[in-house]
Motif scaffolding. Sequence first.
Motif, PDB file in Angstrom:
ATOM      1  N   GLY A   1      -9.945   1.793 -19.112  1.00  0.00           N
ATOM      2  CA  GLY A   1     -10.286   1.506 -17.710  1.00  0.00           C
ATOM      3  C   GLY A   1     -11.186   2.525 -17.047  1.00  0.00           C
ATOM      4  O   GLY A   1     -11.393   2.452 -15.833  1.00  0.00           O
TER       5      GLY A   1
ATOM      6  N   LYS B   1       0.822  -1.211   0.000  1.00  0.00           N
ATOM      7  CA  LYS B   1       0.000   0.000   0.000  1.00  0.00           C
ATOM      8  C   LYS B   1       0.857   1.263   0.000  1.00  0.00           C
ATOM      9  O   LYS B   1       0.452   2.299  -0.522  1.00  0.00           O
ATOM     10  CB  LYS B   1      -0.944  -0.009   1.202  1.00  0.00           C
ATOM     11  CG  LYS B   1      -2.074  -1.032   1.102  1.00  0.00           C
ATOM     12  CD  LYS B   1      -2.925  -1.037   2.353  1.00  0.00           C
ATOM     13  CE  LYS B   1      -4.028  -2.089   2.286  1.00  0.00           C
ATOM     14  NZ  LYS B   1      -5.024  -1.801   1.234  1.00  0.00           N
TER      15      LYS B   1
ATOM     16  N   GLN C   1     -10.984  -2.668 -18.001  1.00  0.00           N
ATOM     17  CA  GLN C   1     -10.039  -2.866 -19.095  1.00  0.00           C
ATOM     18  C   GLN C   1     -10.181  -4.246 -19.729  1.00  0.00           C
ATOM     19  O   GLN C   1     -10.153  -4.379 -20.960  1.00  0.00           O
ATOM     20  CB  GLN C   1      -8.608  -2.669 -18.591  1.00  0.00           C
ATOM     21  CG  GLN C   1      -8.230  -1.222 -18.353  1.00  0.00           C
ATOM     22  CD  GLN C   1      -6.809  -1.070 -17.853  1.00  0.00           C
ATOM     23  OE1 GLN C   1      -6.344  -1.879 -17.038  1.00  0.00           O
ATOM     24  NE2 GLN C   1      -6.115  -0.047 -18.310  1.00  0.00           N
TER      25      GLN C   1
ATOM     26  N   SER D   1       1.691   3.247  -3.402  1.00  0.00           N
ATOM     27  CA  SER D   1       0.758   4.044  -4.195  1.00  0.00           C
ATOM     28  C   SER D   1      -0.196   4.797  -3.288  1.00  0.00           C
ATOM     29  O   SER D   1      -0.952   4.191  -2.534  1.00  0.00           O
ATOM     30  CB  SER D   1      -0.042   3.128  -5.127  1.00  0.00           C
ATOM     31  OG  SER D   1      -1.018   3.849  -5.836  1.00  0.00           O
TER      32      SER D   1
ATOM     33  N   ARG E   1     -10.857  -0.782 -12.243  1.00  0.00           N
ATOM     34  CA  ARG E   1     -10.223  -0.358 -13.500  1.00  0.00           C
ATOM     35  C   ARG E   1      -9.711  -1.555 -14.295  1.00  0.00           C
ATOM     36  O   ARG E   1      -9.865  -1.616 -15.521  1.00  0.00           O
ATOM     37  CB  ARG E   1      -9.083   0.617 -13.205  1.00  0.00           C
ATOM     38  CG  ARG E   1      -9.557   2.049 -12.959  1.00  0.00           C
ATOM     39  CD  ARG E   1      -8.387   3.013 -12.866  1.00  0.00           C
ATOM     40  NE  ARG E   1      -7.698   2.886 -11.591  1.00  0.00           N
ATOM     41  CZ  ARG E   1      -8.000   3.594 -10.507  1.00  0.00           C
ATOM     42  NH1 ARG E   1      -8.978   4.469 -10.554  1.00  0.00           N
ATOM     43  NH2 ARG E   1      -7.332   3.418  -9.379  1.00  0.00           N
ATOM     44  N   ASN E   2      -9.103  -2.523 -13.595  1.00  0.00           N
ATOM     45  CA  ASN E   2      -8.608  -3.715 -14.291  1.00  0.00           C
ATOM     46  C   ASN E   2      -9.753  -4.505 -14.911  1.00  0.00           C
ATOM     47  O   ASN E   2      -9.623  -5.031 -16.019  1.00  0.00           O
ATOM     48  CB  ASN E   2      -7.826  -4.598 -13.322  1.00  0.00           C
ATOM     49  CG  ASN E   2      -6.518  -3.963 -12.873  1.00  0.00           C
ATOM     50  OD1 ASN E   2      -5.988  -3.084 -13.544  1.00  0.00           O
ATOM     51  ND2 ASN E   2      -5.995  -4.409 -11.744  1.00  0.00           N
TER      52      ASN E   2
ATOM     53  N   GLY F   1     -11.416   1.738  -7.939  1.00  0.00           N
ATOM     54  CA  GLY F   1     -10.017   1.537  -7.613  1.00  0.00           C
ATOM     55  C   GLY F   1      -9.356   0.666  -8.660  1.00  0.00           C
ATOM     56  O   GLY F   1      -9.897   0.455  -9.754  1.00  0.00           O
ATOM     57  N   ASP F   2      -8.193   0.122  -8.328  1.00  0.00           N
ATOM     58  CA  ASP F   2      -7.446  -0.695  -9.287  1.00  0.00           C
ATOM     59  C   ASP F   2      -8.238  -1.914  -9.736  1.00  0.00           C
ATOM     60  O   ASP F   2      -8.206  -2.283 -10.913  1.00  0.00           O
ATOM     61  CB  ASP F   2      -6.117  -1.136  -8.678  1.00  0.00           C
ATOM     62  CG  ASP F   2      -5.128   0.014  -8.538  1.00  0.00           C
ATOM     63  OD1 ASP F   2      -5.327   1.048  -9.206  1.00  0.00           O
ATOM     64  OD2 ASP F   2      -4.176  -0.112  -7.743  1.00  0.00           O
TER      65      ASP F   2
ATOM     66  N   THR G   1      -1.237   9.994  -7.226  1.00  0.00           N
ATOM     67  CA  THR G   1      -1.193   9.157  -8.423  1.00  0.00           C
ATOM     68  C   THR G   1      -2.435   9.275  -9.295  1.00  0.00           C
ATOM     69  O   THR G   1      -2.338   9.138 -10.510  1.00  0.00           O
ATOM     70  CB  THR G   1      -1.003   7.678  -8.027  1.00  0.00           C
ATOM     71  OG1 THR G   1      -2.080   7.270  -7.160  1.00  0.00           O
ATOM     72  CG2 THR G   1       0.319   7.471  -7.306  1.00  0.00           C
ATOM     73  N   GLU G   2      -3.597   9.522  -8.733  1.00  0.00           N
ATOM     74  CA  GLU G   2      -4.824   9.610  -9.512  1.00  0.00           C
ATOM     75  C   GLU G   2      -4.978  10.982 -10.149  1.00  0.00           C
ATOM     76  O   GLU G   2      -4.580  11.994  -9.564  1.00  0.00           O
ATOM     77  CB  GLU G   2      -6.053   9.364  -8.625  1.00  0.00           C
ATOM     78  CG  GLU G   2      -6.267   7.929  -8.210  1.00  0.00           C
ATOM     79  CD  GLU G   2      -7.592   7.748  -7.486  1.00  0.00           C
ATOM     80  OE1 GLU G   2      -8.591   8.378  -7.888  1.00  0.00           O
ATOM     81  OE2 GLU G   2      -7.629   6.988  -6.505  1.00  0.00           O
TER      82      GLU G   2
ATOM     83  N   PRO H   1      -3.272   7.628  -3.552  1.00  0.00           N
ATOM     84  CA  PRO H   1      -4.138   8.215  -4.576  1.00  0.00           C
ATOM     85  C   PRO H   1      -4.033   9.728  -4.690  1.00  0.00           C
ATOM     86  O   PRO H   1      -4.251  10.285  -5.765  1.00  0.00           O
ATOM     87  CB  PRO H   1      -5.546   7.783  -4.142  1.00  0.00           C
ATOM     88  CG  PRO H   1      -5.426   7.430  -2.697  1.00  0.00           C
ATOM     89  CD  PRO H   1      -4.031   6.898  -2.542  1.00  0.00           C
TER      90      PRO H   1
END
Length: 408
Positions: A395, A74, A383, A77, A379-380, A375-376, A82-83, A79
């Motif tokens: 994503g 954690k 995608q 990264s 998004r994954n 979140g990730d 990074t976001e 947010p």
Amino acid sequence: MIGGLAKFSKRALIVAAAAGIAFAGAIENAAADAKFQSWIADFRGTALSSGVSASTFNRAFAGVTEIDPEVLQKAKSQPEFTEPVWGYLDNRVNEQSIATGREMSRKYSRWLGAIEKSFGVDRNILLAIWSMETNFGEIMKRDDVMRDAVRSLATLAYADPRRAKYARTQLIAAMKILQKGDIDRSHLTGSWAGALGHTQFIPTSYLAYAVDMDGNGKRDIWNSVPDALATAANLLHKNGWQSGQTWGYEVVLPAGRKFPSGSRTIAEWQSIGVVRANGKAFPRGGEKATLKVPDGRGGPAFLMTRNFYVLKNYNNADKYALGVGLLADQIGGASGLRKEWNRPFTPITMKEREELQNHLRELGYYDGKVDGKIGDGSRNAIQAFQKQMGLDPDGHPSMEVLTVIRKK
């Protein structure tokens, strides 16, 4: 038989090799744990010389035998940094957080009034901080988020060179909280970085600002909402919060102008054509403010006042302070931004995001929580669906993706 023996021998070698790798891994883990235990033993002297009693140290580290690898993951990264600004705010300033904020304003009205009177900080700012930090306490109920604060901080102090100094200081402060008796060992929990309670105070800030608002003899920001909100108010108050004034204004910039950096009075900004986006007059021409365009000149623009920078004492990120300010205004009844962010897609509501997550789960792309927050994992999943459908795998939780997935 020879062929059978050859197959057996090959299989035996593979099994033996796998066992060897596993055994080597176990040895490596044991060595790492031994080094961690050695670090704890060395740290004991530092803690005791800093005012932590031997019994408190023993109580704090009882059962802490190995680092928490998820804390290190954690830590890679955050947010706030990074976001994109619109992604960060969409997850935090939305119809759900606004509605819950208003509900909590009614529920804790008496306490909020008393806190405002004592510290001069607007109730909506405190509610917005509570929302941003723990979703009004809901995050504190999640075992996958809340962690043993001592183990988290010890992990960072031992294994994260960038945060080691911070973590050692916070670890000693956390043990002093335990020593004082405001919380028992089993409930000394926090985020991966050791932030504590409803309003996520790092231990040193807790020691400096914690308040027993409900008068029960303990400064309990884990279980007492009045204590947590008053503690947040005290931090802002002592860092220069200007009572009765705003954090900033959304503004419209005149086309074709270059703008000075640094702080200017509102009157000076007006003189070069800057006006409020809602068409109202600025209340104080002599107030100083700094221009911020977090999404570039094509996105929303803001004049940030002193209170914006006071909010950054809570979390030193522009996105965070902006999120608190925007959410606070809307909890208080103001409308949202007049100018949209430069999202490269058509945004959808929180309910529609939940619908999108449900569709992705039904189709086998997503196994996370259905909460509308992207979140990730979300998004994954988006995608993967986009790739399957021959779409651009960006994503993004867009109306374009939702329209396609509704047809599946």
